[in-house]
Design a protein around this motif. Structure first.
Motif, PDB file in Angstrom:
ATOM      1  N   GLY A 233      56.988  44.103 189.208  1.00  0.00           N
ATOM      2  CA  GLY A 233      58.173  43.713 188.456  1.00  0.00           C
ATOM      3  C   GLY A 233      58.781  44.840 187.657  1.00  0.00           C
ATOM      4  O   GLY A 233      58.366  45.990 187.707  1.00  0.00           O
ATOM      5  N   ALA A 234      59.780  44.436 186.877  1.00  0.00           N
ATOM      6  CA  ALA A 234      60.515  45.392 186.053  1.00  0.00           C
ATOM      7  C   ALA A 234      60.161  45.174 184.589  1.00  0.00           C
ATOM      8  O   ALA A 234      61.007  45.249 183.720  1.00  0.00           O
ATOM      9  CB  ALA A 234      62.019  45.224 186.286  1.00  0.00           C
ATOM     10  N   GLY A 235      58.905  44.838 184.358  1.00  0.00           N
ATOM     11  CA  GLY A 235      58.466  44.665 182.986  1.00  0.00           C
ATOM     12  C   GLY A 235      58.645  43.270 182.450  1.00  0.00           C
ATOM     13  O   GLY A 235      58.302  42.982 181.313  1.00  0.00           O
ATOM     14  N   ARG A 264      62.011  34.384 181.648  1.00  0.00           N
ATOM     15  CA  ARG A 264      61.079  34.902 182.650  1.00  0.00           C
ATOM     16  C   ARG A 264      61.416  36.344 183.025  1.00  0.00           C
ATOM     17  O   ARG A 264      60.526  37.152 183.276  1.00  0.00           O
ATOM     18  CB  ARG A 264      61.121  34.045 183.922  1.00  0.00           C
ATOM     19  N   ALA A 265      62.689  36.632 183.118  1.00  0.00           N
ATOM     20  CA  ALA A 265      63.123  37.951 183.603  1.00  0.00           C
ATOM     21  C   ALA A 265      64.324  38.426 182.786  1.00  0.00           C
ATOM     22  O   ALA A 265      65.475  38.232 183.198  1.00  0.00           O
ATOM     23  CB  ALA A 265      63.481  37.882 185.082  1.00  0.00           C
ATOM     24  N   PRO A 266      64.099  39.032 181.632  1.00  0.00           N
ATOM     25  CA  PRO A 266      65.206  39.486 180.787  1.00  0.00           C
ATOM     26  C   PRO A 266      66.105  40.510 181.461  1.00  0.00           C
ATOM     27  O   PRO A 266      67.213  40.767 180.988  1.00  0.00           O
ATOM     28  CB  PRO A 266      64.484  40.108 179.580  1.00  0.00           C
ATOM     29  N   ASP A 267      65.617  41.092 182.560  1.00  0.00           N
ATOM     30  CA  ASP A 267      66.409  42.114 183.250  1.00  0.00           C
ATOM     31  C   ASP A 267      67.265  41.550 184.378  1.00  0.00           C
ATOM     32  O   ASP A 267      67.814  42.311 185.178  1.00  0.00           O
ATOM     33  CB  ASP A 267      65.478  43.196 183.802  1.00  0.00           C
ATOM     34  N   ASP A 288      75.166  32.774 174.785  1.00  0.00           N
ATOM     35  CA  ASP A 288      74.346  32.463 173.619  1.00  0.00           C
ATOM     36  C   ASP A 288      73.187  33.440 173.447  1.00  0.00           C
ATOM     37  O   ASP A 288      72.594  33.511 172.364  1.00  0.00           O
ATOM     38  CB  ASP A 288      73.799  31.031 173.716  1.00  0.00           C
ATOM     39  N   GLN A 289      72.868  34.176 174.483  1.00  0.00           N
ATOM     40  CA  GLN A 289      71.853  35.222 174.389  1.00  0.00           C
ATOM     41  C   GLN A 289      72.459  36.574 174.023  1.00  0.00           C
ATOM     42  O   GLN A 289      71.783  37.607 174.080  1.00  0.00           O
ATOM     43  CB  GLN A 289      71.089  35.339 175.722  1.00  0.00           C
ATOM     44  N   GLY A 290      73.732  36.566 173.658  1.00  0.00           N
ATOM     45  CA  GLY A 290      74.407  37.791 173.253  1.00  0.00           C
ATOM     46  C   GLY A 290      74.794  38.691 174.403  1.00  0.00           C
ATOM     47  O   GLY A 290      75.050  39.885 174.204  1.00  0.00           O
ATOM     48  N   LEU A 291      74.858  38.125 175.613  1.00  0.00           N
ATOM     49  CA  LEU A 291      75.196  38.907 176.808  1.00  0.00           C
ATOM     50  C   LEU A 291      76.621  38.604 177.255  1.00  0.00           C
ATOM     51  O   LEU A 291      77.149  37.520 177.009  1.00  0.00           O
ATOM     52  CB  LEU A 291      74.210  38.593 177.933  1.00  0.00           C
ATOM     53  N   GLY A 365      68.264  45.591 185.210  1.00  0.00           N
ATOM     54  CA  GLY A 365      67.687  45.311 186.503  1.00  0.00           C
ATOM     55  C   GLY A 365      66.900  46.442 187.093  1.00  0.00           C
ATOM     56  O   GLY A 365      66.586  46.442 188.275  1.00  0.00           O
ATOM     57  N   ARG A 366      66.546  47.455 186.269  1.00  0.00           N
ATOM     58  CA  ARG A 366      65.795  48.586 186.798  1.00  0.00           C
ATOM     59  C   ARG A 366      64.372  48.572 186.249  1.00  0.00           C
ATOM     60  O   ARG A 366      64.127  48.179 185.123  1.00  0.00           O
ATOM     61  CB  ARG A 366      66.475  49.889 186.429  1.00  0.00           C
ATOM     62  N   GLY A 367      63.472  48.968 187.104  1.00  0.00           N
ATOM     63  CA  GLY A 367      62.076  48.985 186.686  1.00  0.00           C
ATOM     64  C   GLY A 367      61.272  49.898 187.569  1.00  0.00           C
ATOM     65  O   GLY A 367      61.822  50.627 188.414  1.00  0.00           O
TER      66      GLY A 367
END
Length: 370
Positions: A233-235, A264-267, A288-291, A365-367
């Motif tokens: 994964g990407a962390g 589950r996957a913040p990226d 709502d997540q500030g994105l 999306g990078r890891g």
């Protein structure tokens, strides 16, 4: 031997008067009792006798349109278009007038779906149109096959609109099936072409054909891009497996499922929603997540409902010609349009790329696996 009202009453364990009240609809009856009586009517294949059946000697002027949720534009648009075609068929009724189209709201309940079909059978409906995805349950499929065969034997024309053909049934005049797989695949391919690799998917209810077919299209696109399996994964701890959360076709489901995907996957760089209503919830969760949409996370839907183009930003989605399909179903139900070859037509889904999707930011999306 002719089945009588008394036979139905005995089978349902009620009085003949109660059976009459249920069939005539002129007196309130408890829901459980009503269901029991209708089940007995169906099991015994009871047909009204005498003066009460004078209007049932041939098919009536009634047409039933079954929908899961009339408040959902997906169903409302199809039902409205079908009703326009049915109501506009002058001179086709027994008295030379128009047909009466009645919309039956099942609430997604398989029991209510069968109950409405029984009631329409009792009224010798001229036609029945069933809209939307089907329930993938062997017992319900068998019950539907039997019920539709009884309707067809009585002269009722049965049309499916936005629903795949019913296996083993030859009672259906035509099935107008949406290309949900193809649409799902093209939507995910669009995101992949933009450069997205970490794509979350908010799916519909597990037991519905529409859910499965759209998800299969998404999975096919991911697999073709080499992203169908797992990788380091990407962390986020989620790996590179396809991130999928199931739920109802509702805004709230889209909101909650998207929060779960981002947990589950913040990226994640993109979220695909099972339909446009779910996509609205996904957009709210992202904000709502500030994105930002699409700078941080792209969001896409399915169906191209009327509000999609007016969302902010305008929603990338897959267009299904809902009005055209409903109108065609209405004409097929009335016999004013020739059924497609083999009785089955697949209706193409069109990608509508709009402002809610864009290439991912370089730092999302990078890891380690990239």
């Amino acid at each position: 031997m002719t089945v009588t009202l008394a036979d139905v009453a005995a089978r349902a364990r009620v009085s003949p008067a109660t059976v009459s009240r249920v069939l005539n609809g002129n007196y309130p009856v408890a829901a459980a009792t009503r269901e029991r009586v209708l089940r007995a009517v169906d099991d015994l294949d009871y047909v009204l006798n005498g003066p009460a059946s004078s209007l049932a000697a041939a098919t009536s002027d009634l047409v039933g349109i079954l929908v899961n949720d009339i408040a959902d534009p997906f169903f409302g648009i199809m039902a409205g278009a079908a009703q326009t075609e049915i109501g506009g068929q002058e001179g086709t009724g027994r008295a030379g007038g128009e047909k009466l189209a009645v919309v039956c709201n099942t609430g997604g309940s398989p029991e209510r779906e069968l109950t409405y079909l029984t009631l329409l059978q009792r009224q010798r409906a001229a036609a029945v149109i069933l809209t939307g995805g089907a329930l993938e349950d062997p017992g319900h499929i068998a019950a539907m096959t039997t019920k539709l065969a009884k309707l067809a034997d009585a002269g009722t024309r049965v049309v499916l609109c936005g629903r795949p053909p019913l296996p083993g049934s030859d009672a259906i005049v035509a099935s107008l099936a949406f290309d949900n797989r193809g649409g799902g695949r093209r939507l995910t391919e669009h995101l992949l072409t933009l450069g997205h690799r970490r794509i979350g998917y908010v799916a519909g209810p597990l037991e519905r054909t529409t859910t499965r077919h759209r998800l299969e299209g998404h999975q096919a696109a991911m697999a073709a891009a080499g992203l169908g399996g797992q990788a380091s994964g990407a962390g986020s701890g989620a790996g590179r497996e396809e991130l999928i959360v199931h739920g109802p076709y509702s805004r709230r489901s889209g909101y909650e499922a998207t929060l779960e995907l981002l947990r589950r996957a913040p990226d994640l760089t993109a979220v695909v929603a099972a339909n446009d209503t779910v996509a609205l919830g996904a957009c709210a969760a992202v904000r709502d997540q500030g994105l930002r949409i699409p700078e941080d996370v792209s969001v896409a839907g399915f169906d191209d409902l009327p509000f999609s183009v007016d969302a902010t930003p305008a929603l990338t989605t897959v267009r299904l010609p809902l009005y055209e399909a409903g109108a065609r179903a209405g004409r097929l139900a009335m016999g004013t349009e020739t059924p497609p070859p083999g009785g089955i037509a697949t209706i193409t889904a069109e990608l509508m790329a709009r402002a809610s999707t864009a290439p991912p930011r370089a730092d999302r999306g990078r890891g380690p696996a990239d």
